[in-house]
Design a protein around this motif. Structure first.
Motif, PDB file in Angstrom:
ATOM      1  N   ARG A  19       1.304   3.554 -15.493  1.00 13.58           N
ATOM      2  CA  ARG A  19       0.863   3.050 -14.400  1.00 13.58           C
ATOM      3  C   ARG A  19       1.632   3.848 -13.004  1.00 13.58           C
ATOM      4  N   THR A  20       0.936   3.778 -12.082  1.00 11.94           N
ATOM      5  CA  THR A  20       1.335   4.436 -10.999  1.00 11.94           C
ATOM      6  C   THR A  20       2.324   3.617 -10.203  1.00 11.94           C
ATOM      7  N   GLN A  88       8.485  -4.617 -14.774  1.00 16.96           N
ATOM      8  CA  GLN A  88       7.392  -4.106 -13.825  1.00 16.96           C
ATOM      9  C   GLN A  88       7.522  -4.570 -12.222  1.00 16.96           C
ATOM     10  N   TYR A  93       6.308  -0.513 -11.084  1.00 17.82           N
ATOM     11  CA  TYR A  93       5.359  -0.137 -11.967  1.00 17.82           C
ATOM     12  C   TYR A  93       4.412  -1.485 -12.468  1.00 17.82           C
ATOM     13  N   GLY A  94       3.781  -2.150 -11.764  1.00 19.72           N
ATOM     14  CA  GLY A  94       2.974  -3.093 -11.689  1.00 19.72           C
ATOM     15  C   GLY A  94       3.333  -4.402 -10.962  1.00 19.72           C
TER      16      GLY A  94
END
Length: 114
Positions: A19-20, A88, A93-94
């Motif tokens: 993930r970005t 996350q 990241y999420g």
């Protein structure tokens, strides 16, 4: 053991490493929002739910082979999915999403029942 390690690395990659990072922490605390969105016709949301379920079926299955008790694998599946969501959230990241926890746990339950 190599299968378990490969599975763990895949889950880590899918849920966090691929993930970005976001610019802000995001949380979706309302349970079943994505399920309702799916029922209303958002088929891509349904695909995401199904993928979350499928991702955790192997975990439930593998853990049920380790412990004779059905409760310990279920508790572990729940703990792992909560740990992923918290990671996350704090790593950007999420999203922290209660529906992901529900879908992942459901996948773990299916895996244990298999």
């Amino acid at each position: 053991m190599p299968v378990s390690l490969a599975y763990a690395l895949c889950v880590l990659y899918i849920t966090i490493l691929s993930r970005t990072p976001a610019l802000a922490r995001n949380a979706r605390p309302i349970p079943f929002w994505s399920f309702l969105d799916w029922i209303k016709g958002n088929w891509s949301r349904g695909g995401s739910i199904v993928l979350n379920i499928v991702l955790f079926i192997p975990l439930g299955y593998l853990l049920s082979g380790v412990w004779k008790s059905k409760m310990l694998p279920l508790i572990t599946c729940l703990a792992v999915t909560i740990a992923i969501e918290v990671t996350q959230y704090f790593s950007y990241y999420g999203y922290f999403d209660t529906d992901d926890i529900i879908a992942n746990f459901l996948g773990g339950v299916i895996g244990v029942l298999c």
